[in-house]
Scaffold this motif. Structure first.
Motif, PDB file in Angstrom:
ATOM      1  N   TRP A 316       0.804  -1.216   0.000  1.00 27.33           N
ATOM      2  CA  TRP A 316       0.000   0.000   0.000  1.00 27.33           C
ATOM      3  C   TRP A 316       0.841   1.272   0.000  1.00 27.33           C
ATOM      4  N   PHE A 317       1.841   1.299   0.899  1.00 26.90           N
ATOM      5  CA  PHE A 317       2.549   2.551   1.167  1.00 26.90           C
ATOM      6  C   PHE A 317       4.037   2.516   0.849  1.00 26.90           C
ATOM      7  N   GLY A 318       4.530   1.352   0.482  1.00 31.10           N
ATOM      8  CA  GLY A 318       5.954   1.235   0.207  1.00 31.10           C
ATOM      9  C   GLY A 318       6.807   1.351   1.457  1.00 31.10           C
ATOM     10  N   GLU A 319       6.194   1.126   2.609  1.00 33.66           N
ATOM     11  CA  GLU A 319       6.900   1.245   3.883  1.00 33.66           C
ATOM     12  C   GLU A 319       6.527   0.076   4.788  1.00 33.66           C
ATOM     13  N   SER A 320       7.398  -0.186   5.778  1.00 30.97           N
ATOM     14  CA  SER A 320       7.051  -1.167   6.801  1.00 30.97           C
ATOM     15  C   SER A 320       6.040  -0.539   7.757  1.00 30.97           C
ATOM     16  N   PRO A 321       5.284  -1.334   8.502  1.00 35.29           N
ATOM     17  CA  PRO A 321       4.345  -0.766   9.477  1.00 35.29           C
ATOM     18  C   PRO A 321       5.039   0.157  10.473  1.00 35.29           C
ATOM     19  N   ARG A 322       6.207  -0.230  10.938  1.00 31.41           N
ATOM     20  CA  ARG A 322       6.908   0.587  11.930  1.00 31.41           C
ATOM     21  C   ARG A 322       7.244   1.962  11.367  1.00 31.41           C
ATOM     22  N   THR A 323       7.746   1.996  10.124  1.00 30.97           N
ATOM     23  CA  THR A 323       8.091   3.276   9.499  1.00 30.97           C
ATOM     24  C   THR A 323       6.838   4.114   9.269  1.00 30.97           C
ATOM     25  N   LEU A 324       5.771   3.486   8.841  1.00 32.90           N
ATOM     26  CA  LEU A 324       4.528   4.212   8.610  1.00 32.90           C
ATOM     27  C   LEU A 324       4.028   4.849   9.894  1.00 32.90           C
ATOM     28  N   ILE A 325       4.075   4.112  10.988  1.00 34.75           N
ATOM     29  CA  ILE A 325       3.594   4.626  12.270  1.00 34.75           C
ATOM     30  C   ILE A 325       4.421   5.828  12.700  1.00 34.75           C
ATOM     31  N   ARG A 326       5.732   5.757  12.548  1.00 34.80           N
ATOM     32  CA  ARG A 326       6.602   6.876  12.924  1.00 34.80           C
ATOM     33  C   ARG A 326       6.296   8.103  12.064  1.00 34.80           C
ATOM     34  N   GLN A 327       6.121   7.881  10.768  1.00 35.01           N
ATOM     35  CA  GLN A 327       5.846   9.013   9.876  1.00 35.01           C
ATOM     36  C   GLN A 327       4.509   9.656  10.196  1.00 35.01           C
ATOM     37  N   ARG A 328       3.488   8.831  10.428  1.00 39.43           N
ATOM     38  CA  ARG A 328       2.153   9.365  10.702  1.00 39.43           C
ATOM     39  C   ARG A 328       2.105  10.059  12.062  1.00 39.43           C
ATOM     40  N   ALA A 329       2.964   9.648  12.984  1.00 44.12           N
ATOM     41  CA  ALA A 329       3.016  10.278  14.303  1.00 44.12           C
ATOM     42  C   ALA A 329       3.878  11.531  14.303  1.00 44.12           C
ATOM     43  N   GLY A 330       4.502  11.844  13.159  1.00 49.00           N
ATOM     44  CA  GLY A 330       5.325  13.039  13.048  1.00 49.00           C
ATOM     45  C   GLY A 330       6.711  12.893  13.623  1.00 49.00           C
ATOM     46  N   GLU A 331       7.160  11.653  13.802  1.00 46.04           N
ATOM     47  CA  GLU A 331       8.493  11.425  14.341  1.00 46.04           C
ATOM     48  C   GLU A 331       9.504  11.364  13.197  1.00 46.04           C
ATOM     49  N   PRO A 332      10.769  11.722  13.471  1.00 47.27           N
ATOM     50  CA  PRO A 332      11.795  11.645  12.423  1.00 47.27           C
ATOM     51  C   PRO A 332      12.067  10.195  12.069  1.00 47.27           C
ATOM     52  N   PRO A 333      12.510   9.931  10.857  1.00 46.04           N
ATOM     53  CA  PRO A 333      12.837   8.559  10.462  1.00 46.04           C
ATOM     54  C   PRO A 333      13.918   7.979  11.353  1.00 46.04           C
ATOM     55  N   GLU A 334      13.859   6.670  11.538  1.00 46.33           N
ATOM     56  CA  GLU A 334      14.891   6.012  12.314  1.00 46.33           C
ATOM     57  C   GLU A 334      16.210   6.057  11.546  1.00 46.33           C
ATOM     58  N   GLN A 335      17.306   6.232  12.290  1.00 47.84           N
ATOM     59  CA  GLN A 335      18.618   6.251  11.665  1.00 47.84           C
ATOM     60  C   GLN A 335      19.169   4.833  11.547  1.00 47.84           C
ATOM     61  N   PRO A 336      19.853   4.537  10.468  1.00 47.58           N
ATOM     62  CA  PRO A 336      20.451   3.211  10.341  1.00 47.58           C
ATOM     63  C   PRO A 336      21.415   2.935  11.472  1.00 47.58           C
ATOM     64  N   VAL A 337      21.574   1.659  11.842  1.00 46.46           N
ATOM     65  CA  VAL A 337      22.501   1.274  12.897  1.00 46.46           C
ATOM     66  C   VAL A 337      23.901   1.725  12.523  1.00 46.46           C
ATOM     67  N   GLY A 338      24.618   2.363  13.486  1.00 47.86           N
ATOM     68  CA  GLY A 338      25.984   2.812  13.223  1.00 47.86           C
ATOM     69  C   GLY A 338      26.042   4.213  12.669  1.00 47.86           C
ATOM     70  N   HIS A 339      24.888   4.774  12.339  1.00 51.79           N
ATOM     71  CA  HIS A 339      24.879   6.139  11.780  1.00 51.79           C
ATOM     72  C   HIS A 339      25.101   7.148  12.900  1.00 51.79           C
ATOM     73  N   VAL A 340      25.943   8.155  12.674  1.00 50.67           N
ATOM     74  CA  VAL A 340      26.218   9.199  13.649  1.00 50.67           C
ATOM     75  C   VAL A 340      25.673  10.514  13.124  1.00 50.67           C
ATOM     76  N   ARG A 341      24.777  11.139  13.904  1.00 49.80           N
ATOM     77  CA  ARG A 341      24.236  12.428  13.480  1.00 49.80           C
ATOM     78  C   ARG A 341      25.342  13.466  13.396  1.00 49.80           C
ATOM     79  N   PRO A 342      25.305  14.311  12.429  1.00 49.58           N
ATOM     80  CA  PRO A 342      26.303  15.383  12.361  1.00 49.58           C
ATOM     81  C   PRO A 342      26.106  16.354  13.520  1.00 49.58           C
ATOM     82  N   ALA A 343      27.185  16.905  13.999  1.00 51.60           N
ATOM     83  CA  ALA A 343      27.125  17.860  15.113  1.00 51.60           C
ATOM     84  C   ALA A 343      26.548  19.159  14.614  1.00 51.60           C
ATOM     85  N   GLY A 344      25.950  19.895  15.592  1.00 56.10           N
ATOM     86  CA  GLY A 344      25.476  21.222  15.270  1.00 56.10           C
ATOM     87  C   GLY A 344      24.047  21.294  14.951  1.00 56.10           C
TER      88      GLY A 344
END
Length: 344
Positions: A316-344
């Motif tokens: 239906w949406f091209g997404e997993s249920p977990r991703t859909l729930i996060r998007q519909r709740a207005g939460e940022p996408p989950e970051q891949p394991v090992g990913h480090v957010r840039p500072a600042g």
């Protein structure tokens, strides 16, 4: 193809059968009609079976005027939004025009026509029912309703010049005169109410323009096959909330046979399976915004396993249920394991 009609075609039939000493529910169930459907404009029944109920009751209860009596008992309220459109029309002519225009939208086997040739005006009614005796009962019921509608919009003093039927007489002649208050003839060209044309210009009292517009908008959008698909969609959603949905349950809720429902949906270009999928998709979208867990959504949508919901969600949406729930709740996408957010 089976002809379906609103269940209110049999409104108050149980009361009349009971008054005549019979069992109304038993008569309805004999022809596969859920008694509850006779009080619900949103429910459908087979038109042929509905007519058979009238014919059976007339025979078994020795009441040849059964159709006449049922029409008087039902009244204009049995017409649902069609009744609203005629009682709020500007003139009697406009009211008759609304019936002729919209009757087929709620009763696809029936047609009505206003004939304004030389002489009196004629409201002419016909139906596609084939069984002669059953058709007589249905025609007499519906012309009785038409007379009540005329009296509602034109005034209680409305009296036809004459009433005609294509079929031969079934009940005592006096019964027809009692109902219609005029000469009644049989074996004629029309099933019709003949009346002075002057009535057509008479204004309808106590009308509500807003109610008229709402009724006309609704009836204008209504087509038998489209309406059925929409009601299947509504019933499917309701049954999903109760965690029990399938073709059998929906057919029972609509008071039609499963095969009949399948044929009617196919005629309108869809299937029950497609409608169920569309309803599940819409509900998944709504529920995902509430932040509930994927397993809860899967159960709400009637999936035996969460994996079935997961596959459907990706389709239906091209997404997993977990991703859909996060998007519909207005939460940022989950970051891949090992990913480090840039500072600042």
């Amino acid at each position: 193809m089976a002809i379906l009609i609103r269940g209110t075609i049999l409104y108050r039939v149980r009361d009349l059968v009971a008054d005549l000493g019979g069992d109304g529910e038993a008569v309805l169930r004999r022809y596969g009609i859920d008694p509850v459907a006779t009080d619900d404009f949103a429910r459908y029944v087979s038109y042929v079976d509905a007519a058979a109920v009238l014919g059976h009751a007339a025979r078994q209860l020795d009441c040849p005027e059964f159709g006449l009596r049922l029409g008087l008992l039902q009244g204009v309220e049995s017409l649902g939004p069609l009744g609203v459109s005629l009682r709020n029309a500007e003139t009697v002519g406009a009211a008759v025009g609304n019936v002729c225009r919209f009757l087929g939208n709620i009763a696809p086997a029936d047609t009505a026509e206003l004939i304004e040739a030389q002489g009196p005006a004629i409201y002419s009614y016909s139906t596609m029912l084939h069984d002669e005796f059953d058709r007589r009962q249905m025609v007499e019921k519906n012309l009785t309703l038409a007379l009540l509608a005329f009296r509602l919009v034109a005034g209680e003093d409305f009296t036809p010049i004459k009433v005609t039927f294509q079929h031969e007489r079934s009940a005592p002649r006096d019964r027809y005169r009692d109902v219609f208050g005029c000469q009644v003839a049989f074996g004629q060209e029309h099933n019709g109410i003949h009346f002075p044309k002057a009535y057509l210009g008479r204004g309808v009292r106590a009308r509500d323009q807003a109610a008229l517009e709402l009724a006309e908008e609704y009836l204008g959008r209504l087509r038998p096959s489209v309406a059925l698909a929409e009601h299947v969609r509504e019933v499917t959603r309701r049954l999903l909330l109760g965690h029990e949905v399938g073709l059998r349950q929906v057919a029972q809720a609509l008071s039609v046979h499963e095969r009949t429902l399948q044929r009617e949906l196919a005629a309108s270009g869809t299937t029950f399976e497609r409608i169920l999928d569309e309803v599940r998709k819409a509900m998944a979208w709504e529920l995902a915004a509430t932040g509930v867990q994927a397993a809860q959504i899967a159960r709400a949508l009637g999936y035996a396993e969460q994996s079935g919901f997961t596959r459907a969600c990706r389709r239906w949406f091209g997404e997993s249920p977990r991703t859909l729930i996060r998007q519909r709740a207005g939460e940022p996408p989950e970051q891949p394991v090992g990913h480090v957010r840039p500072a600042g």
